[in-house]
Design an enzyme around this catalytic site. Structure first.
Site, PDB file in Angstrom:
ATOM      1  N   ASN A   8       0.861  -1.176   0.000  1.00  0.00           N
ATOM      2  CA  ASN A   8       0.000   0.000   0.000  1.00  0.00           C
ATOM      3  C   ASN A   8       0.901   1.230   0.000  1.00  0.00           C
ATOM      4  OD1 ASN A   8      -1.720   2.134   0.616  1.00  0.00           O
ATOM      5  ND2 ASN A   8      -2.848   1.026   2.194  1.00  0.00           N
ATOM      6  N   LYS A  15       2.988   1.045   3.296  1.00  0.00           N
ATOM      7  CA  LYS A  15       2.498   0.075   4.268  1.00  0.00           C
ATOM      8  C   LYS A  15       2.547  -1.310   3.634  1.00  0.00           C
ATOM      9  CE  LYS A  15      -0.719   3.321   6.481  1.00  0.00           C
ATOM     10  NZ  LYS A  15      -2.145   3.590   6.793  1.00  0.00           N
ATOM     11  N   ARG A  91      -2.602  -1.943  -3.454  1.00  0.00           N
ATOM     12  CA  ARG A  91      -3.512  -0.804  -3.503  1.00  0.00           C
ATOM     13  C   ARG A  91      -3.128   0.035  -4.720  1.00  0.00           C
ATOM     14  NH1 ARG A  91      -2.721   4.855  -0.518  1.00  0.00           N
ATOM     15  NH2 ARG A  91      -4.711   5.849  -0.970  1.00  0.00           N
ATOM     16  N   HIS A 179     -10.111   6.635  -1.292  1.00  0.00           N
ATOM     17  CA  HIS A 179     -10.130   5.956   0.013  1.00  0.00           C
ATOM     18  C   HIS A 179     -11.116   4.799   0.026  1.00  0.00           C
ATOM     19  CE1 HIS A 179      -8.547   9.984   1.711  1.00  0.00           C
ATOM     20  NE2 HIS A 179      -7.540   9.126   1.638  1.00  0.00           N
ATOM     21  N   GLY A 208      -7.180  11.673   7.798  1.00  0.00           N
ATOM     22  CA  GLY A 208      -5.768  11.424   8.017  1.00  0.00           C
ATOM     23  C   GLY A 208      -4.960  12.401   7.203  1.00  0.00           C
ATOM     24  N   ARG A 239      -2.481  18.786   1.018  1.00  0.00           N
ATOM     25  CA  ARG A 239      -3.347  19.059  -0.132  1.00  0.00           C
ATOM     26  C   ARG A 239      -4.430  20.050   0.264  1.00  0.00           C
ATOM     27  NH1 ARG A 239      -4.531  12.902  -1.462  1.00  0.00           N
ATOM     28  NH2 ARG A 239      -3.173  12.485   0.317  1.00  0.00           N
ATOM     29  N   ASP A 281       1.096  17.437  10.221  1.00  0.00           N
ATOM     30  CA  ASP A 281       0.683  16.421  11.189  1.00  0.00           C
ATOM     31  C   ASP A 281      -0.241  17.045  12.233  1.00  0.00           C
ATOM     32  OD1 ASP A 281       0.656  14.563  13.450  1.00  0.00           O
ATOM     33  OD2 ASP A 281       2.318  13.557  12.458  1.00  0.00           O
ATOM     34  N   MET A 282      -1.460  16.528  12.336  1.00  0.00           N
ATOM     35  CA  MET A 282      -2.429  17.068  13.278  1.00  0.00           C
ATOM     36  C   MET A 282      -1.931  16.986  14.715  1.00  0.00           C
ATOM     37  SD  MET A 282      -5.387  18.560  13.637  1.00  0.00           S
ATOM     38  CE  MET A 282      -6.325  18.296  12.124  1.00  0.00           C
ATOM     39  N   ILE A 327      -6.273  10.548  11.962  1.00  0.00           N
ATOM     40  CA  ILE A 327      -6.854  11.632  12.749  1.00  0.00           C
ATOM     41  C   ILE A 327      -8.190  11.202  13.328  1.00  0.00           C
ATOM     42  CG2 ILE A 327      -7.772  13.982  12.662  1.00  0.00           C
ATOM     43  CD1 ILE A 327      -5.773  14.575  10.428  1.00  0.00           C
ATOM     44  N   GLY A 328      -9.017  10.583  12.511  1.00  0.00           N
ATOM     45  CA  GLY A 328     -10.339  10.169  12.971  1.00  0.00           C
ATOM     46  C   GLY A 328     -10.300   9.202  14.129  1.00  0.00           C
ATOM     47  N   GLU A 329      -9.305   8.317  14.133  1.00  0.00           N
ATOM     48  CA  GLU A 329      -9.205   7.317  15.191  1.00  0.00           C
ATOM     49  C   GLU A 329      -8.529   7.854  16.452  1.00  0.00           C
ATOM     50  OE1 GLU A 329      -7.141   3.954  13.526  1.00  0.00           O
ATOM     51  OE2 GLU A 329      -8.380   4.001  11.711  1.00  0.00           O
ATOM     52  N   ASN A 330      -7.702   8.889  16.315  1.00  0.00           N
ATOM     53  CA  ASN A 330      -6.834   9.274  17.431  1.00  0.00           C
ATOM     54  C   ASN A 330      -7.024  10.683  17.966  1.00  0.00           C
ATOM     55  OD1 ASN A 330      -5.071   6.798  17.550  1.00  0.00           O
ATOM     56  ND2 ASN A 330      -4.660   7.397  15.439  1.00  0.00           N
ATOM     57  N   GLU A 377      -7.034  -1.339   5.648  1.00  0.00           N
ATOM     58  CA  GLU A 377      -6.964  -1.478   4.196  1.00  0.00           C
ATOM     59  C   GLU A 377      -6.197  -2.729   3.790  1.00  0.00           C
ATOM     60  OE1 GLU A 377      -6.978   3.153   2.731  1.00  0.00           O
ATOM     61  OE2 GLU A 377      -5.149   2.378   3.650  1.00  0.00           O
TER      62      GLU A 377
END
Length: 410
Positions: A8, A15, A91, A179, A208, A239, A281-282, A327-330, A377
């Site tokens: 990926n 990954k 991927r 995605h 992310g 982006r 990076d958030m 980001i969504g998970e953490n 994924e």
């Protein structure tokens, strides 16, 4: 026992995974990632199924994706010399308008996919480099392409087109959405664990370094925030997200910027990095707490809330929201900012559950269930590859994919 390798490739990362084909689902025996490819801090991390870190020596860094692929494949062969690789799943970010499911890769269709690289310049060339490297290393293995755009081929025409003369749609200028492998995992996970929600109206936020949202009905995509390329919609790490096309015309006509300069600006120098002037990076931005960092986070959340409302209108209502991606998970902060004051939509956030990163972060009285589900994924890719090499062994997965494909073509 036979095995599947998954690859990926992203714009600066790779990954990978090694899965054994057993029981009724592939089982990961090793997963890992190469980060900051081409940078001075490039590194490889690999972890076995029992949590053991596998050695990865990178004394001179990792120059490019080709070097990263070589080192990853060397690591897999070195650490698992008895693994019998029967398939490699890849991927592939862009499948064009026609690919709505995985395919076996051949030199002919590899060339056709290469022609889609201008649609995804930060990803497609690296995805295809991975295919070529795997073909050389495992010449007898099936090479399987899994497309990020395939999941969205179920879009109705109004969510797939631009208001341009129809000949442009016919030549492939349309909204593709991306995605898709992540959304496919979430859709399948809901089908297995929450069938009532799966059958309803769900918005998934894959948030992310790359970020998008997808509206689903009965597990199928009917709308996505991303469009023709992977820079549309939400702002991302580097982006820009949604942009008035007149800005591009202005930069070309009035500022004399070239296509390459504009491409670099929109893909690599915008988003969270451009707004903050600090980082893409958030996590770094949340810790920095500078004025520009706060502005970047606020803009990210504002656009996500706007897209959430828009997709709810597309769906004709809302039963669940799922956060996934890095980001969504953490990031409890981002989830809170997106969901706060959304009671009019039926969202009531449980702040304690959100802070604790619980699976369900809405209150029991919330009309819309809000969930956090880690995406996978690599497992989606491994399942697709397994279906090609052992269709009878993985008949249940094949049946599920077939029913989805029938729904998508309806």
């Amino acid at each position: 026992m036979t095995h599947v390798v998954t690859l990926n490739a992203g714009s600066s990362s790779l990954k990978f995974g090694l899965f054994s084909l057993q029981a009724d689902d592939p089982v990961a025996i090793c997963t890992g990632a190469v980060d900051r490819i081409g940078g001075s801090g490039a590194s490889i991390t690999a972890i076995s199924a029992d949590g053991k870190a596998l050695g990865a020596d990178v004394p001179q860094g990792i120059a490019d994706h080709r070097d990263a692929l070589t080192q990853v494949l060397d690591l897999i062969v070195r650490q698992f010399p008895d693994a019998h690789i029967t398939a490699v799943g890849h991927r592939i970010v862009h499948g064009g308008p026609h690919h709505d499911r995985p395919i076996l890769l051949t030199p002919d269709n590899l060339q056709a996919l290469d022609e889609l690289s201008p649609f995804a310049p930060l990803h497609q060339p690296y995805n295809l480099d991975g295919v070529r490297a795997a073909m050389q290393r495992f010449p007898d293995a099936a090479q399987v392409a899994c497309f990020d755009t395939a999941f969205h081929r179920s879009h109705p025409w109004v969510n797939d087109t631009f208001a341009l003369p129809t000949e442009y749609y016919d030549m492939g200028v349309r909204r593709y959405g991306f995605h898709g492998l992540s959304y496919e995992y979430i859709s399948d996970h809901l089908a297995r664990t929450a069938p009532l929600l799966y059958g309803g109206r769900v918005i998934v936020g894959h948030l992310g370094n790359g970020a998008s949202m997808c509206g689903m009905i009965h597990g199928r995509s009917v709308g996505s925030s991303m469009g023709f390329t992977a820079i549309d919609g939400l702002p991302m790490g580097t982006r820009c997200g949604q942009l008035d096309p007149g800005v591009v015309l202005y930069l070309m006509d009035q500022k004399g910027m070239s296509v390459d300069e504009i491409t670099d600006l929109l893909y690599c120098k915008s988003g969270l990095l451009g707004l903050s002037g600090l980082s893409s990076d958030m996590r770094t931005l949340e810790q920095a707490d500078t004025g520009r960092a706060r502005q970047a986070i606020s803009y990210f959340n504002f656009r996500a809330r706007r897209e959430l409302g828009a997709l709810a209108a597309v769906l004709g209502g809302l039963d669940a929201v799922v956060f996934t991606g890095g980001i969504g998970e953490n990031s409890a902060l981002v989830r809170e900012r997106i969901c706060v004051n959304m009671g009019w939509m039926g969202i009531e956030l449980d702040h304690d559950a959100n802070t604790d990163h619980a699976r369900i972060i809405s209150t029991p009285l919330s009309r819309v269930q809000v969930m956090v589900i880690p995406t996978n994924e690599e497992l989606v890719i491994a399942r697709a590859a397994a279906r090609f090499v052992y269709p009878h062994m993985y008949q249940s997965l094949l049946d599920h994919a077939g029913s989805d494909a029938e729904g998508k073509s309806a």
